[in-house]
Write a protein that holds these residues in place. Sequence first.
Motif, PDB file in Angstrom:
ATOM      1  N   GLN A 138      -5.021   1.971  10.521  1.00  0.00           N
ATOM      2  CA  GLN A 138      -4.577   3.207  11.151  1.00  0.00           C
ATOM      3  C   GLN A 138      -3.457   2.906  12.130  1.00  0.00           C
ATOM      4  O   GLN A 138      -3.472   1.888  12.816  1.00  0.00           O
ATOM      5  CB  GLN A 138      -5.738   3.882  11.862  1.00  0.00           C
ATOM      6  CG  GLN A 138      -6.767   4.440  10.920  1.00  0.00           C
ATOM      7  CD  GLN A 138      -7.888   5.165  11.652  1.00  0.00           C
ATOM      8  OE1 GLN A 138      -8.125   4.974  12.821  1.00  0.00           O
ATOM      9  NE2 GLN A 138      -8.602   6.010  10.913  1.00  0.00           N
ATOM     10  N   GLY A 139      -2.474   3.786  12.189  1.00  0.00           N
ATOM     11  CA  GLY A 139      -1.355   3.645  13.096  1.00  0.00           C
ATOM     12  C   GLY A 139      -0.225   2.784  12.565  1.00  0.00           C
ATOM     13  O   GLY A 139       0.828   2.692  13.192  1.00  0.00           O
ATOM     14  N   ALA A 140      -0.424   2.148  11.422  1.00  0.00           N
ATOM     15  CA  ALA A 140       0.622   1.290  10.848  1.00  0.00           C
ATOM     16  C   ALA A 140       1.725   2.101  10.183  1.00  0.00           C
ATOM     17  O   ALA A 140       2.812   1.589   9.938  1.00  0.00           O
ATOM     18  CB  ALA A 140       0.016   0.325   9.832  1.00  0.00           C
ATOM     19  N   THR A 141       1.435   3.363   9.882  1.00  0.00           N
ATOM     20  CA  THR A 141       2.388   4.229   9.186  1.00  0.00           C
ATOM     21  C   THR A 141       2.371   5.610   9.829  1.00  0.00           C
ATOM     22  O   THR A 141       1.544   5.897  10.697  1.00  0.00           O
ATOM     23  CB  THR A 141       2.015   4.358   7.697  1.00  0.00           C
ATOM     24  OG1 THR A 141       0.693   4.912   7.607  1.00  0.00           O
ATOM     25  CG2 THR A 141       2.068   3.019   6.992  1.00  0.00           C
ATOM     26  N   ASN A 142       3.259   6.472   9.351  1.00  0.00           N
ATOM     27  CA  ASN A 142       3.258   7.872   9.773  1.00  0.00           C
ATOM     28  C   ASN A 142       3.602   8.733   8.560  1.00  0.00           C
ATOM     29  O   ASN A 142       3.769   8.211   7.455  1.00  0.00           O
ATOM     30  CB  ASN A 142       4.227   8.100  10.943  1.00  0.00           C
ATOM     31  CG  ASN A 142       5.650   7.700  10.599  1.00  0.00           C
ATOM     32  OD1 ASN A 142       6.201   8.136   9.580  1.00  0.00           O
ATOM     33  ND2 ASN A 142       6.264   6.878  11.433  1.00  0.00           N
ATOM     34  N   LEU A 143       3.740  10.027   8.758  1.00  0.00           N
ATOM     35  CA  LEU A 143       3.991  10.922   7.621  1.00  0.00           C
ATOM     36  C   LEU A 143       5.325  10.675   6.934  1.00  0.00           C
ATOM     37  O   LEU A 143       5.516  11.052   5.789  1.00  0.00           O
ATOM     38  CB  LEU A 143       3.904  12.385   8.064  1.00  0.00           C
ATOM     39  CG  LEU A 143       2.526  12.854   8.507  1.00  0.00           C
ATOM     40  CD1 LEU A 143       2.582  14.296   8.985  1.00  0.00           C
ATOM     41  CD2 LEU A 143       1.519  12.705   7.379  1.00  0.00           C
ATOM     42  N   ALA A 144       6.253  10.005   7.614  1.00  0.00           N
ATOM     43  CA  ALA A 144       7.565   9.733   7.028  1.00  0.00           C
ATOM     44  C   ALA A 144       7.623   8.383   6.309  1.00  0.00           C
ATOM     45  O   ALA A 144       8.638   8.053   5.698  1.00  0.00           O
ATOM     46  CB  ALA A 144       8.641   9.783   8.113  1.00  0.00           C
ATOM     47  N   THR A 145       6.547   7.612   6.348  1.00  0.00           N
ATOM     48  CA  THR A 145       6.535   6.298   5.706  1.00  0.00           C
ATOM     49  C   THR A 145       6.633   6.466   4.193  1.00  0.00           C
ATOM     50  O   THR A 145       5.913   7.266   3.596  1.00  0.00           O
ATOM     51  CB  THR A 145       5.250   5.529   6.065  1.00  0.00           C
ATOM     52  OG1 THR A 145       5.182   5.396   7.494  1.00  0.00           O
ATOM     53  CG2 THR A 145       5.221   4.157   5.434  1.00  0.00           C
ATOM     54  N   THR A 146       7.523   5.715   3.577  1.00  0.00           N
ATOM     55  CA  THR A 146       7.730   5.820   2.133  1.00  0.00           C
ATOM     56  C   THR A 146       6.769   4.905   1.374  1.00  0.00           C
ATOM     57  O   THR A 146       6.217   3.952   1.930  1.00  0.00           O
ATOM     58  CB  THR A 146       9.167   5.431   1.756  1.00  0.00           C
ATOM     59  OG1 THR A 146       9.350   4.033   2.037  1.00  0.00           O
ATOM     60  CG2 THR A 146      10.187   6.264   2.517  1.00  0.00           C
ATOM     61  N   ALA A 147       6.618   5.175   0.095  1.00  0.00           N
ATOM     62  CA  ALA A 147       5.795   4.323  -0.764  1.00  0.00           C
ATOM     63  C   ALA A 147       6.360   2.902  -0.801  1.00  0.00           C
ATOM     64  O   ALA A 147       5.603   1.924  -0.823  1.00  0.00           O
ATOM     65  CB  ALA A 147       5.707   4.910  -2.169  1.00  0.00           C
ATOM     66  N   PHE A 148       7.680   2.772  -0.776  1.00  0.00           N
ATOM     67  CA  PHE A 148       8.282   1.440  -0.785  1.00  0.00           C
ATOM     68  C   PHE A 148       7.919   0.661   0.482  1.00  0.00           C
ATOM     69  O   PHE A 148       7.640  -0.535   0.422  1.00  0.00           O
ATOM     70  CB  PHE A 148       9.801   1.510  -0.932  1.00  0.00           C
ATOM     71  CG  PHE A 148      10.436   0.148  -0.936  1.00  0.00           C
ATOM     72  CD1 PHE A 148      10.371  -0.662  -2.060  1.00  0.00           C
ATOM     73  CD2 PHE A 148      11.049  -0.342   0.204  1.00  0.00           C
ATOM     74  CE1 PHE A 148      10.922  -1.938  -2.054  1.00  0.00           C
ATOM     75  CE2 PHE A 148      11.609  -1.622   0.228  1.00  0.00           C
ATOM     76  CZ  PHE A 148      11.543  -2.423  -0.908  1.00  0.00           C
ATOM     77  N   GLY A 164      -1.568   0.389   5.435  1.00  0.00           N
ATOM     78  CA  GLY A 164      -1.458   1.832   5.599  1.00  0.00           C
ATOM     79  C   GLY A 164      -2.831   2.462   5.626  1.00  0.00           C
ATOM     80  O   GLY A 164      -3.834   1.795   5.878  1.00  0.00           O
ATOM     81  N   VAL A 165      -2.861   3.753   5.343  1.00  0.00           N
ATOM     82  CA  VAL A 165      -4.107   4.516   5.298  1.00  0.00           C
ATOM     83  C   VAL A 165      -4.205   5.206   3.940  1.00  0.00           C
ATOM     84  O   VAL A 165      -3.324   5.050   3.096  1.00  0.00           O
ATOM     85  CB  VAL A 165      -4.189   5.525   6.465  1.00  0.00           C
ATOM     86  CG1 VAL A 165      -4.289   4.806   7.804  1.00  0.00           C
ATOM     87  CG2 VAL A 165      -3.016   6.482   6.463  1.00  0.00           C
ATOM     88  N   CYS A 166      -5.246   5.990   3.756  1.00  0.00           N
ATOM     89  CA  CYS A 166      -5.512   6.571   2.433  1.00  0.00           C
ATOM     90  C   CYS A 166      -4.328   7.348   1.873  1.00  0.00           C
ATOM     91  O   CYS A 166      -4.031   7.240   0.687  1.00  0.00           O
ATOM     92  CB  CYS A 166      -6.778   7.412   2.452  1.00  0.00           C
ATOM     93  SG  CYS A 166      -6.764   8.818   3.588  1.00  0.00           S
ATOM     94  N   GLN A 167      -3.635   8.130   2.695  1.00  0.00           N
ATOM     95  CA  GLN A 167      -2.494   8.896   2.171  1.00  0.00           C
ATOM     96  C   GLN A 167      -1.384   7.970   1.695  1.00  0.00           C
ATOM     97  O   GLN A 167      -0.717   8.246   0.701  1.00  0.00           O
ATOM     98  CB  GLN A 167      -1.972   9.892   3.192  1.00  0.00           C
ATOM     99  CG  GLN A 167      -1.158   9.273   4.300  1.00  0.00           C
ATOM    100  CD  GLN A 167      -0.713  10.291   5.319  1.00  0.00           C
ATOM    101  OE1 GLN A 167      -1.406  11.267   5.574  1.00  0.00           O
ATOM    102  NE2 GLN A 167       0.436  10.061   5.905  1.00  0.00           N
ATOM    103  N   ASP A 168      -1.198   6.841   2.372  1.00  0.00           N
ATOM    104  CA  ASP A 168      -0.174   5.876   1.968  1.00  0.00           C
ATOM    105  C   ASP A 168      -0.540   5.225   0.637  1.00  0.00           C
ATOM    106  O   ASP A 168       0.310   5.061  -0.239  1.00  0.00           O
ATOM    107  CB  ASP A 168      -0.020   4.784   3.028  1.00  0.00           C
ATOM    108  CG  ASP A 168       0.377   5.340   4.372  1.00  0.00           C
ATOM    109  OD1 ASP A 168       1.345   6.125   4.430  1.00  0.00           O
ATOM    110  OD2 ASP A 168      -0.286   5.002   5.372  1.00  0.00           O
ATOM    111  N   PHE A 169      -1.797   4.849   0.493  1.00  0.00           N
ATOM    112  CA  PHE A 169      -2.234   4.201  -0.741  1.00  0.00           C
ATOM    113  C   PHE A 169      -2.190   5.181  -1.908  1.00  0.00           C
ATOM    114  O   PHE A 169      -1.839   4.813  -3.027  1.00  0.00           O
ATOM    115  CB  PHE A 169      -3.632   3.609  -0.572  1.00  0.00           C
ATOM    116  CG  PHE A 169      -3.717   2.579   0.531  1.00  0.00           C
ATOM    117  CD1 PHE A 169      -2.619   1.795   0.880  1.00  0.00           C
ATOM    118  CD2 PHE A 169      -4.885   2.403   1.227  1.00  0.00           C
ATOM    119  CE1 PHE A 169      -2.694   0.851   1.895  1.00  0.00           C
ATOM    120  CE2 PHE A 169      -4.977   1.454   2.245  1.00  0.00           C
ATOM    121  CZ  PHE A 169      -3.883   0.685   2.584  1.00  0.00           C
ATOM    122  N   ALA A 170      -2.512   6.447  -1.649  1.00  0.00           N
ATOM    123  CA  ALA A 170      -2.399   7.468  -2.691  1.00  0.00           C
ATOM    124  C   ALA A 170      -0.939   7.644  -3.101  1.00  0.00           C
ATOM    125  O   ALA A 170      -0.621   7.692  -4.296  1.00  0.00           O
ATOM    126  CB  ALA A 170      -2.992   8.789  -2.203  1.00  0.00           C
TER     127      ALA A 170
END
Length: 155
Positions: free
Chosen positions: A30-40, A48-54
């Motif tokens: 948690q906190g390693a990414t935000n909503l603007a973090t790209t899949a790359f 990341g978190v669940c939304q990043d892995f998805a």
Amino acid sequence: MSFAQRNDYELLDTLLDLNATIFTDYQYKQGATNLATTAFEVYANRRGVCQDFANLFICLARLIGVPARYVCGYLYTGPKHPNARMGDASHAWVQVYLPEVGWKGFDPTNGVITQTDHVRVAVGRNYVDATPTSGTLYVGGGGETLSVEVSLTKR
């Protein structure tokens, strides 16, 4: 393409490998990414978190030509106490379209294929399409909160 190649281009084996690899090789942080973090960025930083892995799973699935969509909902994690209410946070996973099967869920955060413990609330192309609330604009300094309670009964 390495996922497809190492699985002899078998679709289901490739998707299962992708799901397992994200689960084992990427750190949930948690906190390693935000909503603007790209899949790359998630791919490169491996956290990341669940939304990043998805989002990463969706991107990789689409690169090999598999239709994929983002799912937002809740995951039943079992009773913490016989009389305790479940109050866990929302969760994100992926559904891919498999020929002659239809939409099938993959949860790369937990390394599993979704079952009845995954409670779907919304689906979309990505997080923005599947947020639990959207389209609301408050002007004038007022705040807003979201409170959710999910109750599941096993039969």
